[in-house]
Design a protein around this motif. Structure first.
Motif, short mmCIF file in Angstrom:
data_model
loop_
_atom_site.label_atom_id
_atom_site.label_comp_id
_atom_site.label_asym_id
_atom_site.label_seq_id
_atom_site.Cartn_x
_atom_site.Cartn_y
_atom_site.Cartn_z
N GLU A 106 -6.87 11.35 -5.36
CA GLU A 106 -6.34 12.65 -5.99
C GLU A 106 -5.48 13.32 -5.02
O GLU A 106 -4.53 14.09 -5.57
CB GLU A 106 -7.31 13.52 -6.36
N ARG A 107 -5.47 13.13 -3.85
CA ARG A 107 -4.71 13.67 -2.73
C ARG A 107 -3.26 12.98 -2.55
O ARG A 107 -2.44 13.37 -1.92
CB ARG A 107 -5.36 13.95 -1.38
N ILE A 108 -3.17 11.94 -2.97
CA ILE A 108 -1.91 11.06 -3.13
C ILE A 108 -0.96 11.76 -3.98
O ILE A 108 -1.06 11.63 -5.16
CB ILE A 108 -2.28 9.63 -3.24
N THR A 109 0.46 11.82 -3.20
CA THR A 109 1.29 12.60 -4.32
C THR A 109 2.54 11.40 -4.44
O THR A 109 3.06 11.51 -5.37
CB THR A 109 1.99 13.70 -3.58
N SER A 110 2.34 10.46 -3.57
CA SER A 110 3.47 9.18 -3.69
C SER A 110 3.18 8.26 -2.92
O SER A 110 2.28 8.07 -1.88
CB SER A 110 4.90 9.71 -3.29
N MET A 111 3.34 6.95 -3.48
CA MET A 111 2.98 5.78 -2.94
C MET A 111 4.20 4.78 -3.28
O MET A 111 4.48 4.34 -4.53
CB MET A 111 1.71 5.14 -3.47
N GLN A 112 5.04 4.45 -2.00
CA GLN A 112 6.03 3.50 -2.26
C GLN A 112 6.03 2.13 -1.71
O GLN A 112 5.57 2.09 -0.24
CB GLN A 112 7.37 4.18 -1.97
N PRO A 113 6.05 1.13 -2.38
CA PRO A 113 5.89 -0.16 -1.47
C PRO A 113 7.13 -0.85 -1.42
O PRO A 113 8.30 -0.36 -1.88
CB PRO A 113 5.16 -1.17 -2.72
N HIS A 114 7.35 -1.38 0.02
CA HIS A 114 8.57 -2.10 0.24
C HIS A 114 8.38 -3.30 0.66
O HIS A 114 7.20 -3.62 1.52
CB HIS A 114 8.98 -1.24 1.35
N VAL A 115 8.94 -4.33 0.43
CA VAL A 115 8.86 -5.89 0.77
C VAL A 115 10.15 -6.22 1.41
O VAL A 115 11.13 -6.09 0.91
CB VAL A 115 8.82 -6.71 -0.61
N GLN A 116 9.94 -6.84 2.63
CA GLN A 116 11.12 -7.48 3.42
C GLN A 116 10.52 -8.86 3.98
O GLN A 116 9.79 -8.97 4.71
CB GLN A 116 11.35 -6.56 4.43
N SER A 117 11.67 -9.68 3.88
CA SER A 117 11.33 -11.06 4.37
C SER A 117 11.77 -10.96 5.81
O SER A 117 13.00 -10.52 6.16
CB SER A 117 12.25 -12.05 3.54
N LEU A 118 11.28 -11.65 6.67
CA LEU A 118 11.52 -11.65 8.10
C LEU A 118 11.61 -13.27 8.36
O LEU A 118 11.76 -14.15 7.57
CB LEU A 118 10.22 -11.40 8.84
N ALA A 119 12.05 -13.43 9.51
CA ALA A 119 12.21 -14.69 10.03
C ALA A 119 11.04 -15.66 10.09
O ALA A 119 10.05 -15.25 10.03
CB ALA A 119 13.00 -14.56 11.64
N GLN A 120 11.64 -16.97 10.16
CA GLN A 120 10.74 -17.97 9.97
C GLN A 120 9.56 -17.88 9.06
O GLN A 120 8.23 -18.44 9.39
CB GLN A 120 10.02 -18.05 11.54
N GLY A 121 9.72 -17.59 7.82
CA GLY A 121 8.80 -17.76 6.66
C GLY A 121 7.86 -16.76 6.68
O GLY A 121 6.79 -16.91 5.95
N TYR A 122 8.16 -15.45 7.17
CA TYR A 122 7.17 -14.22 7.24
C TYR A 122 7.69 -13.17 6.26
O TYR A 122 8.79 -13.04 6.18
CB TYR A 122 6.75 -13.77 8.41
N GLN A 123 6.65 -12.56 5.63
CA GLN A 123 7.02 -11.34 4.53
C GLN A 123 6.50 -10.04 5.31
O GLN A 123 5.03 -10.17 5.42
CB GLN A 123 6.75 -11.69 3.24
N GLU A 124 6.96 -8.98 5.18
CA GLU A 124 6.50 -7.81 5.57
C GLU A 124 6.40 -7.06 4.59
O GLU A 124 7.54 -6.87 3.65
CB GLU A 124 7.20 -7.23 6.65
N THR A 125 5.14 -6.57 4.05
CA THR A 125 4.89 -5.69 3.11
C THR A 125 4.43 -4.18 3.36
O THR A 125 3.76 -4.25 4.36
CB THR A 125 3.88 -6.08 2.05
N ALA A 126 5.15 -3.30 3.16
CA ALA A 126 5.00 -1.93 3.78
C ALA A 126 4.51 -1.04 2.47
O ALA A 126 5.25 -1.24 1.23
CB ALA A 126 6.18 -1.20 4.38
N VAL A 127 3.58 0.05 2.68
CA VAL A 127 3.68 0.88 1.69
C VAL A 127 3.68 2.26 2.23
O VAL A 127 2.62 2.43 3.17
CB VAL A 127 1.94 0.76 1.02
#
Length: 182
Positions: A106-127
């Motif tokens: 109930e304390r969360i006011t915003s939550m934003q996901p970000h997905v970014q493809s990195l080199a050599q077949g990796y994917q970074e997901t950020a929240v």
């Protein structure tokens, strides 16, 4: 020409003959040294320098090989903690569950996901989460829940500011990262 040399040789005294022979021997040894020995010594010195340089390169290569093996093992461990492609792991869903577990949803006011493809077949997901009016024990419980995740999650950014009206309550911004093979 040879005949002139023989005539002159016979007209020379014993002492002159010795001097000419000594000079011939000195010239012969000088030519031998300049034409054969000196180039061999230069070649030997050059080979010694190359051997020392190659030894240094070999030591450096062994060090790089050890460093490579260490980093490859580290990558294997990290990849072992990454979510498998068939697991359908969602960082956003996990963050919601962690917030529920830590009783801070109930304390969360915003939550934003970000997905970014990195080199050599990796994917970074950020929240990116923004929590308002949270107390320090609740925030620590939330961070502990993230730390105990089954997968390798990183808290990349954590910013905490006290509320001006009540310093016990805090505003926090948290960025959590997850990596996966894409």
């Amino acid at each position: 020409m040879m005949h002139n040399f023989r005539e002159r040789w016979h007209h020379m005294s014993q002492r002159e003959r010795m001097l000419v022979l000594a000079g011939g021997v000195v010239v012969g040894f000088s030519l031998l040294f300049v034409l054969i020995v000196d180039p061999l010594l230069d070649n030997l010195e050059r080979l010694d320098r190359q051997a020392v340089r190659k030894q240094k390169e070999l030591t450096e290569l062994a060090s790089l090989g050890q460093s490579y093996l260490t980093k490859r093992d580290r990558l294997s461990k990290i990849e072992g903690r990454m979510p498998a492609a068939e697991s359908h792991f969602s960082l956003l869903t996990f963050m919601e569950e962690a917030a529920t577990t830590a009783q801070v949803r109930e304390r969360i006011t915003s939550m934003q996901p970000h997905v970014q493809s990195l080199a050599q077949g990796y994917q970074e997901t950020a929240v990116d989460l923004r929590l308002e009016g949270i107390q320090l024990p609740e925030l620590l419980a939330f961070l502990a829940t993230i730390d105990q995740a089954p997968y390798d999650l990183h808290v990349r950014h954590l910013q905490i500011r006290p509320k001006f009206d009540n310093p016990v309550n805090l505003d926090a911004t948290v960025r959590v990262l997850s990596y996966a093979k894409s």
